[in-house]
Enzyme design. Structure first.
Site, PDB file in Angstrom:
ATOM      1  N   PHE A 155       0.417  -1.093  -0.576  1.00 51.58           N
ATOM      2  CA  PHE A 155       0.818  -0.049  -0.233  1.00 51.58           C
ATOM      3  C   PHE A 155       1.064   1.363   0.073  1.00 51.58           C
ATOM      4  O   PHE A 155       1.401   1.374   0.510  1.00 51.58           O
ATOM      5  CB  PHE A 155      -0.804   0.182   1.424  1.00 51.58           C
ATOM      6  N   ASP A 174       1.018  -5.970   7.271  1.00 51.95           N
ATOM      7  CA  ASP A 174      -0.062  -5.257   7.775  1.00 51.95           C
ATOM      8  C   ASP A 174      -1.531  -6.225   7.299  1.00 51.95           C
ATOM      9  O   ASP A 174      -0.953  -6.474   5.784  1.00 51.95           O
ATOM     10  CB  ASP A 174      -0.254  -3.722   6.833  1.00 51.95           C
ATOM     11  N   TYR A 182     -11.493  -0.526  10.055  1.00 49.42           N
ATOM     12  CA  TYR A 182     -12.874   0.289   9.286  1.00 49.42           C
ATOM     13  C   TYR A 182     -13.451  -0.229   8.570  1.00 49.42           C
ATOM     14  O   TYR A 182     -13.958  -0.379   7.381  1.00 49.42           O
ATOM     15  CB  TYR A 182     -13.028   1.796   9.029  1.00 49.42           C
ATOM     16  N   LYS A 183     -12.522  -1.557   7.745  1.00 45.96           N
ATOM     17  CA  LYS A 183     -12.513  -2.439   6.668  1.00 45.96           C
ATOM     18  C   LYS A 183     -13.574  -3.115   7.298  1.00 45.96           C
ATOM     19  O   LYS A 183     -14.608  -3.512   7.324  1.00 45.96           O
ATOM     20  CB  LYS A 183     -11.517  -2.876   5.947  1.00 45.96           C
ATOM     21  N   ARG A 226     -12.200  -2.864  -8.022  1.00 52.34           N
ATOM     22  CA  ARG A 226     -12.153  -3.949  -6.736  1.00 52.34           C
ATOM     23  C   ARG A 226     -13.421  -3.661  -6.793  1.00 52.34           C
ATOM     24  O   ARG A 226     -14.576  -2.756  -6.477  1.00 52.34           O
ATOM     25  CB  ARG A 226     -11.492  -3.093  -5.946  1.00 52.34           C
TER      26      ARG A 226
HETATM   27  C1  LIG Z   1      -6.699   0.671   3.821  1.00 53.40           C
HETATM   28  C2  LIG Z   1      -4.915   0.650   4.362  1.00 53.40           C
HETATM   29  C3  LIG Z   1      -4.336   1.422   5.257  1.00 53.40           C
HETATM   30  C4  LIG Z   1      -4.773   1.998   6.072  1.00 53.40           C
HETATM   31  O1  LIG Z   1      -3.960   3.495   6.454  1.00 53.40           O
HETATM   32  P1  LIG Z   1      -4.607   4.454   6.934  1.00 53.40           P
HETATM   33  O2  LIG Z   1      -3.909   4.776   7.893  1.00 53.40           O
HETATM   34  O3  LIG Z   1      -6.617   4.565   7.783  1.00 53.40           O
HETATM   35  O4  LIG Z   1      -5.082   5.778   6.062  1.00 53.40           O
HETATM   36  C5  LIG Z   1      -2.704   0.709   5.350  1.00 53.40           C
HETATM   37  N1  LIG Z   1      -2.741   0.200   4.927  1.00 53.40           N
HETATM   38  C6  LIG Z   1      -2.922  -0.939   4.426  1.00 53.40           C
HETATM   39  C7  LIG Z   1      -2.540  -1.987   3.116  1.00 53.40           C
HETATM   40  C8  LIG Z   1      -4.596  -0.774   3.449  1.00 53.40           C
HETATM   41  O5  LIG Z   1      -5.202  -1.903   2.860  1.00 53.40           O
END
Ligand SMILES: *Cc1c(COP(=O)(O)O)cnc(C)c1O
Length: 424
Positions: free
Chosen positions: A129, A209, A234-235, A384
């Protein structure tokens, strides 16, 4: 899915025998015709959370005021962290709920580098990411300790990591390997146990992660002997927009683990207000500042539903839904030049599927604006589709593919501009 058929009837029959079907009623669906395929970006609102939040605001904040800190607020990061731990295979006292995923990555990368002071290499790959890669770049820029970041290229398909190149890159100068457990674009799922084992053989640490796997895949952090992990709530955990994230530190590293943010909420005796910092024992030292009480209570309520359903049942339905979607697109979209941008083998696939198409951006816009279907778009050509086992039905998946077919056969996407909106 041997008797697969691309009909609405077949979708309905899958719903009728779906053991998680009843969980759908636990969530808010104010627009019944909306086909929400983005639970991997922002989970739906659990109905119970409406009550929980109202009580938290009216009764806890409104009535108890500062006394609330002695009625559970202070302990919330660890109490809720332990619950998340149950979903990601972590025994108690190894997970806390705090800060954002990005900030937790910052903390744990620094922690890892401090644990391996003589090693100067960090390894990740091009499928990670971008925010994770930015955090790594920022750490090297500000730390100035001579660290380098080696980004291993993915295979040419831009969806599959090059695992052997990744493993070859790990050497005696490697402090840390950090990867997204499920790739945000393609949904590729890494073999956590194997990569962790190979990194450990070279004396390196691994930071996972879990943003795209927590709550949809039965992660086994302890069993994989993972070192460090972070993830979103939040996912798939349905904690609400901007909900605090979690971090995991394996017991065996906790005593030596130093947080780079020495806040008072992670101090040993915060209410002594000593002038010098002494870290709290264990994982608590990683809670930097005052806990995010209200949003943590929403996470608590979301996580309960996943715990009740159980990760094995969630994964089973997740596999069935992604497989069903791939089979439907093979059956109904053949003439429109989509490519499945996710692994076809279930054991290599997380909870979402990407369909790739040169007109992906405009197709996604047409689905959202005209078809009441919400997927999302990720550059350069990925649409997606995220399937949330707790509330997505098979009939919704069927309707999504059906509506996508209409967008293509009527070329509805051609009415849209190629200029991108701020949030895609
Ligand atoms: C959604 C996501 C994030 C989000 O990080 P935030 O700090 O909440 O913006 C980080 N890493 C991955 C792999 C994600 O899918």
């Amino acid at each position: 899915m041997d008797n697969f058929s691309p009909t609405r009837n077949y979708a309905q029959s899958l719903d009728q025998t779906d053991p998680l079907g009843p969980f759908r009623a636990r969530f808010s669906h104010p627009q019944p015709s909306l086909r929400y395929m983005d639970g991997n970006s922002l989970g739906k609102l659990p109905l119970k959370t409406l009550d929980v939040m109202e009580k938290a605001v009216r009764d806890q904040w409104g009535r108890e005021l500062i006394r609330g800190w002695n009625q559970g607020w202070w302990e919330a990061p660890q109490r809720i962290g332990d619950k998340i731990g149950q979903l990601v295979g972590a025994a108690p006292d190894q997970v806390v709920l705090c800060d954002s995923t990005s900030v937790n990555l910052f903390k744990l990368v620094n922690t890892a580098l401090l644990l391996k002071p003589e090693r100067k290499k960090i390894i990740s790959d091009t499928l990670n990411f971008p925010s994770d890669l930015y955090i790594l770049q920022g750490i090297m820029h500000t730390l100035q300790k001579g660290h380098t970041l080696q980004l291993v290229s993915s295979q040419d398909d831009d969806l599959t990591p090059d695992i052997s190149a990744l493993i070859d890159a790990i050497d005696e100068n490697t402090a840390l390997v950090t990867l997204s457990h499920v790739v945000f674009k393609s949904g590729y799922l890494y073999d956590m146990a194997e990569i962790t084992r190979r990194a450990h053989e070279a004396g390196a640490l691994v930071l996972w992660d879990l943003s795209h796997s927590a709550g949809v895949f039965p992660v086994e952090l302890d069993a994989c002997e993972a070192d460090l992990a972070i993830g979103c709530t939040y996912k798939y955990l349905n904690g609400g927009p901007g909900a605090p994230a979690f971090l995991y530190i394996n017991h065996r590293l906790q005593e030596q683990a130093v947080s780079p943010i020495w806040g008072w909420a992670g101090q040993d005796k915060p209410f002594n207000f000593d002038l010098a910092y002494t870290p709290a024992p264990g994982i608590r030292r990683f809670v930097a500042g005052t806990p995010h009480v209200l949003s943590s209570l929403a996470v608590d309520s979301g996580v309960d539903i996943s715990l009740e359903a159980g990760m094995p049942a969630i994964r089973e339905k997740s596999i069935r839904m992604t497989e069903y979607f791939i089979r439907l697109s093979d059956a109904l979209l053949t003439e429109y030049q989509f490519r499945v941008g996710s692994p076809r083998e279930a054991r290599l696939r997380g909870g979402h599927v990407s369909l790739r198409h040169p007109e992906g951006y405009r197709i996604n816009r047409a689905l959202i604006d005209e078809m009441e279907v919400i997927p999302d778009f990720r550059e350069p050509d990925n649409i997606r589709f995220g399937f949330a086992p707790l509330y997505t039905s098979y009939e919704e998946i069927w309707e999504t593919v059906e509506r996508l077919r209409v967008v293509m056969s009527e070329k509805r996407y051609t009415h849209y501009s190629e200029a991108k909106a701020t949030v895609t």
